[in-house]
Design a protein around this motif. Structure first.
Motif, PDB file in Angstrom:
ATOM      1  N   ILE A 150      40.876  51.639  53.230  1.00 12.47           N
ATOM      2  CA  ILE A 150      41.931  50.891  52.743  1.00 12.47           C
ATOM      3  C   ILE A 150      41.271  50.333  51.304  1.00 12.47           C
ATOM      4  N   ALA A 151      40.361  50.269  51.337  1.00 17.03           N
ATOM      5  CA  ALA A 151      39.531  49.538  49.930  1.00 17.03           C
ATOM      6  C   ALA A 151      39.759  50.721  49.089  1.00 17.03           C
ATOM      7  N   GLU A 152      39.562  52.158  49.415  1.00 12.68           N
ATOM      8  CA  GLU A 152      39.566  52.871  48.409  1.00 12.68           C
ATOM      9  C   GLU A 152      41.086  53.017  48.018  1.00 12.68           C
ATOM     10  N   ASP A 153      42.091  53.151  48.856  1.00 10.10           N
ATOM     11  CA  ASP A 153      43.474  53.111  48.477  1.00 10.10           C
ATOM     12  C   ASP A 153      43.851  52.021  47.666  1.00 10.10           C
ATOM     13  N   ILE A 154      43.357  50.885  47.860  1.00  6.41           N
ATOM     14  CA  ILE A 154      43.691  49.914  47.043  1.00  6.41           C
ATOM     15  C   ILE A 154      43.137  50.018  45.662  1.00  6.41           C
ATOM     16  N   ALA A 155      41.737  50.489  45.409  1.00  6.32           N
ATOM     17  CA  ALA A 155      41.366  50.651  44.300  1.00  6.32           C
ATOM     18  C   ALA A 155      41.894  51.741  43.642  1.00  6.32           C
ATOM     19  N   ALA A 156      42.585  52.715  44.166  1.00  9.18           N
ATOM     20  CA  ALA A 156      43.335  53.910  43.557  1.00  9.18           C
ATOM     21  C   ALA A 156      44.513  53.477  42.979  1.00  9.18           C
ATOM     22  N   LEU A 157      44.946  52.381  43.325  1.00  9.49           N
ATOM     23  CA  LEU A 157      46.427  52.147  42.759  1.00  9.49           C
ATOM     24  C   LEU A 157      46.465  52.146  41.053  1.00  9.49           C
ATOM     25  N   PRO A 158      47.435  52.360  40.684  1.00 12.24           N
ATOM     26  CA  PRO A 158      47.347  52.392  38.901  1.00 12.24           C
ATOM     27  C   PRO A 158      47.502  51.119  38.437  1.00 12.24           C
ATOM     28  N   ILE A 159      46.945  50.933  37.381  1.00 11.90           N
ATOM     29  CA  ILE A 159      46.855  49.518  36.768  1.00 11.90           C
ATOM     30  C   ILE A 159      48.158  49.153  36.039  1.00 11.90           C
ATOM     31  N   GLU A 160      49.367  50.176  35.959  1.00 14.01           N
ATOM     32  CA  GLU A 160      50.689  49.708  35.586  1.00 14.01           C
ATOM     33  C   GLU A 160      51.160  48.697  36.486  1.00 14.01           C
ATOM     34  N   LEU A 161      50.900  48.841  37.881  1.00 15.61           N
ATOM     35  CA  LEU A 161      51.404  48.046  38.936  1.00 15.61           C
ATOM     36  C   LEU A 161      51.049  46.751  38.814  1.00 15.61           C
ATOM     37  N   PHE A 162      50.116  46.574  38.087  1.00 13.68           N
ATOM     38  CA  PHE A 162      49.652  45.096  38.148  1.00 13.68           C
ATOM     39  C   PHE A 162      49.989  44.430  36.742  1.00 13.68           C
ATOM     40  N   GLU A 163      51.232  44.813  36.182  1.00 16.58           N
ATOM     41  CA  GLU A 163      52.031  44.082  35.231  1.00 16.58           C
ATOM     42  C   GLU A 163      52.755  42.957  35.838  1.00 16.58           C
ATOM     43  N   PRO A 164      53.080  41.902  35.060  1.00 20.76           N
ATOM     44  CA  PRO A 164      53.605  40.952  35.725  1.00 20.76           C
ATOM     45  C   PRO A 164      55.126  41.371  35.822  1.00 20.76           C
ATOM     46  N   ALA A 165      55.848  40.907  36.903  1.00 17.43           N
ATOM     47  CA  ALA A 165      57.184  41.262  36.995  1.00 17.43           C
ATOM     48  C   ALA A 165      57.805  39.889  37.901  1.00 17.43           C
ATOM     49  N   PRO A 166      57.870  39.136  36.869  1.00 17.92           N
ATOM     50  CA  PRO A 166      58.073  37.591  37.769  1.00 17.92           C
ATOM     51  C   PRO A 166      59.622  37.525  38.227  1.00 17.92           C
ATOM     52  N   ALA A 167      59.797  36.817  39.176  1.00 19.85           N
ATOM     53  CA  ALA A 167      61.115  36.658  39.905  1.00 19.85           C
ATOM     54  C   ALA A 167      62.214  36.206  38.922  1.00 19.85           C
ATOM     55  N   SER A 168      63.304  36.775  38.991  1.00 19.32           N
ATOM     56  CA  SER A 168      64.312  36.167  37.972  1.00 19.32           C
ATOM     57  C   SER A 168      64.952  35.048  38.767  1.00 19.32           C
ATOM     58  N   TRP A 210      48.297  39.526  45.844  1.00 18.69           N
ATOM     59  CA  TRP A 210      47.604  40.484  44.824  1.00 18.69           C
ATOM     60  C   TRP A 210      47.158  40.184  43.492  1.00 18.69           C
ATOM     61  N   LEU A 211      47.152  38.751  43.257  1.00 16.92           N
ATOM     62  CA  LEU A 211      47.009  38.030  42.188  1.00 16.92           C
ATOM     63  C   LEU A 211      44.964  38.000  42.418  1.00 16.92           C
ATOM     64  N   GLN A 212      44.630  38.455  43.522  1.00 16.18           N
ATOM     65  CA  GLN A 212      43.364  38.095  43.701  1.00 16.18           C
ATOM     66  C   GLN A 212      42.500  39.414  43.204  1.00 16.18           C
ATOM     67  N   ASP A 213      43.403  40.258  43.341  1.00 18.60           N
ATOM     68  CA  ASP A 213      42.920  41.812  42.664  1.00 18.60           C
ATOM     69  C   ASP A 213      42.050  41.593  41.460  1.00 18.60           C
ATOM     70  N   PRO A 214      40.943  42.115  41.170  1.00 15.69           N
ATOM     71  CA  PRO A 214      40.391  41.944  39.958  1.00 15.69           C
ATOM     72  C   PRO A 214      41.324  42.543  38.893  1.00 15.69           C
ATOM     73  N   ARG A 215      42.186  43.572  38.723  1.00 15.91           N
ATOM     74  CA  ARG A 215      43.035  44.136  37.823  1.00 15.91           C
ATOM     75  C   ARG A 215      44.388  43.164  37.513  1.00 15.91           C
ATOM     76  N   ALA A 216      44.658  41.976  38.428  1.00 13.74           N
ATOM     77  CA  ALA A 216      45.738  41.376  38.005  1.00 13.74           C
ATOM     78  C   ALA A 216      45.473  40.222  36.908  1.00 13.74           C
ATOM     79  N   PRO A 217      46.367  39.982  36.035  1.00 14.47           N
ATOM     80  CA  PRO A 217      45.942  39.201  35.003  1.00 14.47           C
ATOM     81  C   PRO A 217      45.728  37.738  35.268  1.00 14.47           C
ATOM     82  N   ARG A 218      44.538  37.138  34.568  1.00 15.02           N
ATOM     83  CA  ARG A 218      44.139  35.937  34.871  1.00 15.02           C
ATOM     84  C   ARG A 218      45.294  34.901  34.579  1.00 15.02           C
ATOM     85  N   PRO A 219      45.435  33.926  35.439  1.00 18.20           N
ATOM     86  CA  PRO A 219      46.561  32.531  35.203  1.00 18.20           C
ATOM     87  C   PRO A 219      46.132  32.320  33.694  1.00 18.20           C
ATOM     88  N   ALA A 220      47.220  31.733  32.885  1.00 13.15           N
ATOM     89  CA  ALA A 220      47.102  31.184  31.629  1.00 13.15           C
ATOM     90  C   ALA A 220      46.462  29.713  31.789  1.00 13.15           C
TER      91      ALA A 220
END
Lengths: 321, 346, 310
Positions: free
Chosen positions: A10-28, B336-346
């Motif tokens: 599981i840790a490997e799978d998580i580490a393998a996630l592409p970085i784009e997924l961690f861009e903000p997508a706030p709730a509308s 997911w915000l705990q993941d090191p790749r997540a942006p730090r909160p402003a």
């Protein structure tokens, strides 16, 4: 061992996630995706529930057929309701006499439908009286409240204590039996339950805010009762009326059975049952069977429709009915 | 903060102290069968309560907090509730496979329930005495006089005056606050190990609330009973909880000890909850509600259930369920915000 | 509580008073005198009537005498049988009717409550639907219809039971069944509905959470509360059973008071009709009174203090 490997996976799978997924997508701030159901009026939704009740629908159909037959069958039949024909006594059902004949040679089929007229008429009158007297009395008492209400309810309590059928019998004996006197006798105590029901409804409803709002605009008592209170109380009132009819039919049949109802030579189901009692030992089953069947079926149908109406109009009560 | 995969870690920290927890729920999943389909009311719920501690379970309506308490109490409707995974260990004993007769040995005796509404929780046609003693007479086979003595003792413990008279009285003769104390006293009659209090102060006046909460603290100090406190009221939590679990849409999203939760909430939902509590020193116009509604549990969303309402959501949040991340000292959060790749909160 | 009993008692007296007055007024409204029938009445009958009803006195005096007679349980002579009085008929026939009515009431109550509880406990399952279906049929078939059908099928047709009179226990089966079915159905429905209400209450869940046995939860916690509204129904049920005895006794030729009453209707034996009506009414009103008292005793909310009239 296995779990360790699994969590490593599981840790490997998580580490393998592409970085784009961690861009903000706030709730509308759009509305949630819950689909809006079209709004349905109270009566419409009640009708939908009733439609899903096969037993109630079947009984409603039966009642409609009954009413139609009651109106037309005696008119269209070749046999008279009252004429005696001593040559045709006690004949079993045949193609000539569909329900057979009775002790005096009268056709039972046509008499049964004549009896239906009587029973339905009595039932209808009882429901109407219930409505007119009961709603007026209960509605007024509930609306006025206070001392008027208490006094009117006391009167009801005393009336309620009167043994209904005994009083009716007494009146019938004194006034002489006939259809008219039955109706009069039923006016004595039949409306009490309705009055109590309506009073309860009015007490509940008159404190609702829409009533206060209407009154603040200067609406009169009659107007408030008619436009605001009655339509909302209509459901239970309707149910009560439907359930009064079988007990009125029962009362008429009971009285006729005792000889206090519709008189010979006319027919009512109670009278016919009473007549049939005399020949019970001779095995002429059809004389009792048809009036008994029709009384029971009619009362049953009204009860089922009344129950169905109640379930449809207030599904909360469905569980407890 | 490192990512530590579940489930091992969550429970390892709990058993670091030599005592195994009194109650350990692991990955409990539960669904209800309804006319409209299955409602997934609990989705991998994990929490634990140690002996003598108070755990508060916080969440809005529909979060699954009451269902959790029903599961622990054995009050789930057998016909429609299906446990689809996980376990509940009470004092090392598995509860998810118990038969009704076995449950009846636990209910009221080792685990006791305190109801929300004291006006309806007591039988109007039985005396207080009868309702208090029937449990202890059944479970512990007390005689009538032993039971009576115990009842008087319990009534005094919960602070009710004139206990002998109270035993003969009926519920409608007593006030709401007194009735709630009696409900608590009934729960304590068999000296249970765990008290489950489902919104115990919601139906009461604010002034009585404070008294009841103080009573809980007092009872715990005297008897060492563990308490599972279910509430939506953060004020109650701050009052008496040792640790807090926050539930949302059938999952536990954050667990922490009470001080940490209030000072450093880790999950966005927790943060939003705390922010929405009105304070006297705030301007009146700035009441902060959380926009939107909880998701429909007939078809739980993929990914994090809170993503649709979260101001800090990432793209991954609506696609994949976040892993559990351990925090300081027995706390953890699912975000997911705990993941090191997540942006730090402003 | 005392106030409650007193109120109920006064209500009861008031109702009996009204009935007595009603019968008195009606009697004097009958066209002609009570002697008007097809049959000739003998001088003996006329003397009896005049003596009992004080017919040569003024109306108010007659009224007072009538009230006094009623209070002292003296109901006057019969027209059809000048040698008998209403009291003799009552003494002869009432015990029989009472037995019939009581047996029917007990049978209906026990079975109705049992079935209703069973249906509530197995809500929406087969048993529930079955019980409810039978119950609707039960309230739809009038008791006299059922009685005649029972005779026709079980007595004449299959010969299992005797058709008439009241001699042996075997004779009693059909009449009691005919009389008990409708009240049983009514009780089953009310019990079920009340029980369903009660079973959703918090205190039932609380009782289960105490680990009590299901039996105890249902009976001690459930029925105790569910039966309260059922009890109030018992009064009206007793009334319908009582009027039911008229037709049942007529059909089965049972020598009870009901049958004498029905006969007196046919023969227009007015004094008997009046006297029996007042007597039966008094009994019914008394039963309603007893039911009210019972309810007051059983519901602690009323027994201890009434928070004002409803």
């Amino acid at each position: 061992m296995n779990q360790h490997t699994k969590t490593e996976d599981i840790a490997e799978d998580i580490a393998a996630l592409p970085i784009e997924l961690f861009e903000p997508a706030p709730a509308s701030t759009q509305a949630s995706h819950h689909p809006m159901r079209p709004s349905v009026s109270y009566w419409h939704s009640a009708w939908l529930r009733l439609r899903d009740n096969p037993a109630a629908l079947a009984c409603l159909l039966f009642l409609i057929v009954l009413i139609v037959m009651a109106i037309f069958a005696p008119m269209l039949s070749v046999w008279s309701v009252t004429a005696q024909d001593l040559k045709s006594q006690n004949m079993p059902p045949s193609s000539l006499h569909w329900f057979g004949t009775d002790d005096l040679g009268r056709d039972i089929f046509v008499r049964t439908w004549y009896g239906a007229r009587i029973s339905l008429f009595v039932g209808l009158m009882a429901a109407l009286i219930d409505f007119v007297i009961g709603v007026t009395y209960g509605g007024y008492s509930g609306y006025k409240g206070g001392k008027t209400d208490i006094a009117m309810m006391r009167v009801l309590e005393v009336l309620y204590g009167l043994p209904y059928l005994l009083v009716v019998i007494l009146l019938m004996v004194v006034m002489g039996p006939s259809l008219l006197t039955i109706i009069i006798a039923l006016t004595i105590t039949g409306w009490i339950s309705m009055a109590r029901l309506v009073r309860g409804q009015v007490l509940q409803l008159k404190n609702q805010e829409y009533v206060t709002a209407a009154r603040s605009f200067g609406a009169s008592t009659a107007h408030v009762i008619r436009r605001h209170l009655l339509p909302n109380a209509m459901g239970p009132i309707l149910v009560q009326m439907t359930l009064t009819i079988p007990s009125a039919i029962f009362a008429e049949a009971f009285l006729s059975f005792l000889g206090l109802g519709v008189q010979a030579p006319y027919a009512s189901w109670g009278v016919m049952a009473n007549d049939a009692l005399g020949v019970i030992l001779s095995g002429d089953w059809w004389q009792l069977f048809f009036p008994a069947l029709f009384i029971s079926l009619t009362m049953f149908a009204f009860n089922v429709v009344g129950d169905g109406l109640q379930d449809a109009l207030d599904p909360r009560l469905g569980k407890g009915k | 903060m490192t990512v530590k995969p579940e489930p091992l870690d969550m429970h390892a920290s709990a058993s670091q102290s030599d005592n195994p927890p009194l109650l350990a729920i692991r990955d409990l999943s539960l669904r209800f069968r309804t006319y409209g389909g299955y409602v997934h009311a609990l989705r991998q719920v994990s929490l634990h309560i140690a002996r003598g501690e108070t755990l508060a379970i916080v969440g809005e309506s529909g979060s699954g907090k009451s269902v959790t308490s029903q599961a622990v109490m054995g009050l789930l409707p057998r016909a429609t509730a299906h446990i689809t995974g996980g376990s509940i260990l009470f004092d090392e004993r598995e509860l998810t496979t118990l038969k009704p007769a076995q449950w009846r040995q636990l209910q009221g005796r080792r685990i006791a329930l305190i109801f929300q509404d004291p006006m309806t929780a007591l039988n109007p046609t039985l005396t207080i005495g009868e309702q208090m003693t029937e449990g202890v007479r059944r479970h512990l086979h007390y005689t009538a006089s032993q039971a009576r003595d115990k009842a008087i003792q319990m009534l005094e413990l919960v602070g009710i005056s004139g206990p002998e008279q109270r035993l003969r009285q009926f519920p409608h003769e007593l006030s709401g606050g007194m009735r709630q104390r009696i409900v608590i006293a009934i729960a304590l009659m068999c000296d249970p190990d765990l008290l489950i209090a489902d919104e115990p102060t919601t139906a009461l006046d604010v002034t009585i609330q404070a008294q009841i909460l103080a009573l809980f603290a007092d009872i715990q100090a005297r008897t060492g009973v563990a308490i599972m406190l279910i509430t939506h009221d953060l004020g109650v939590v701050a009052g008496i909880a040792d640790r807090v679990t926050v539930m949302y849409a059938g999952q536990c999203v954050e667990t922490a000890d009470v001080h940490t939760l209030f000072s450093h909430p880790a999950h966005p939902y927790t943060q939003a909850l705390l922010a929405s509590v009105p304070r006297l020193d705030m301007p009146a116009a700035s009441l902060k509600a959380i926009a939107g509604q909880p998701p429909d549990l007939f078809a739980p969303p993929a990914g994090c259930a809170f993503a649709a309402r979260c101001a800090h959501a990432l793209r991954v949040c609506s696609q994949i369920e976040p892993p559990v991340t351990g925090l300081s000292d027995q706390g953890w959060v699912r975000c997911w915000l705990q993941d090191p790749r997540a942006p730090r909160p402003a | 509580m005392k106030k409650y009993i007193l109120t109920r008692f006064l209500l009861m007296l008031g109702t009996i008073f009204i009935i007595a007055t009603l019968t008195f007024v009606l009697m004097h409204l009958i066209p002609g005198t009570p002697f008007d029938q097809e049959r000739q009445t003998s001088a003996a009958v006329q003397d009896n009537l005049r003596a009992f009803y004080k017919l040569d006195q003024s109306l108010p005096v007659q009224y007072l005498h009538y009230l006094k007679a009623i209070v002292t349980f003296d109901y006057g002579p019969s027209i059809s049988n000048p040698d008998t009085t209403v009291n003799t008929l009552l003494a002869r026939g009432f015990p029989v009717s009472f037995e019939l009515g009581l047996m029917a009431l007990v049978a209906a109550t026990l079975s109705g409550i049992a079935f209703g509880t069973l249906a509530a406990l197995r809500h929406n399952r087969l048993i529930d639907r079955l019980v409810m279906a039978v119950a609707v049929v039960g309230i739809s078939i009038p008791n006299f219809v059922l009685a005649t059908l029972l005779i026709q099928e079980l007595s004449v047709g299959l010969g299992w039971f005797p058709a008439a009179t009241w001699r042996t226990p075997w004779h009693k089966v059909l009449p009691v069944i005919a009389l008990a079915v409708t009240p049983m159905a009514i009780l089953a429905r009310i019990t079920r509905s009340s029980m369903l209400d009660v079973l959703t209450q918090d205190y039932i869940t609380m009782a289960r959470a105490k680990g009590l046995s299901p039996w105890r939860v249902v009976i001690r916690h459930g029925l105790r509360n569910a039966l309260l509204p059922v009890i109030t129904l018992l009064g009206t049920l007793a009334a319908s059973i009582l009027t039911g005895t008229f037709v049942i006794e007529k059909i089965f030729a049972i020598p009870g008071m009901g049958r004498y009453f029905v006969d007196s209707i046919s023969t227009r034996d007015y004094p008997v009709i009046m006297g029996t009506t007042v007597f039966y009414s008094a009994i019914l009103v008394f039963m309603l009174f007893l039911v009210d008292i019972a309810y007051g005793l059983l519901d602690p909310r009323i027994a201890l203090h009434r928070k004002g009239q409803s």
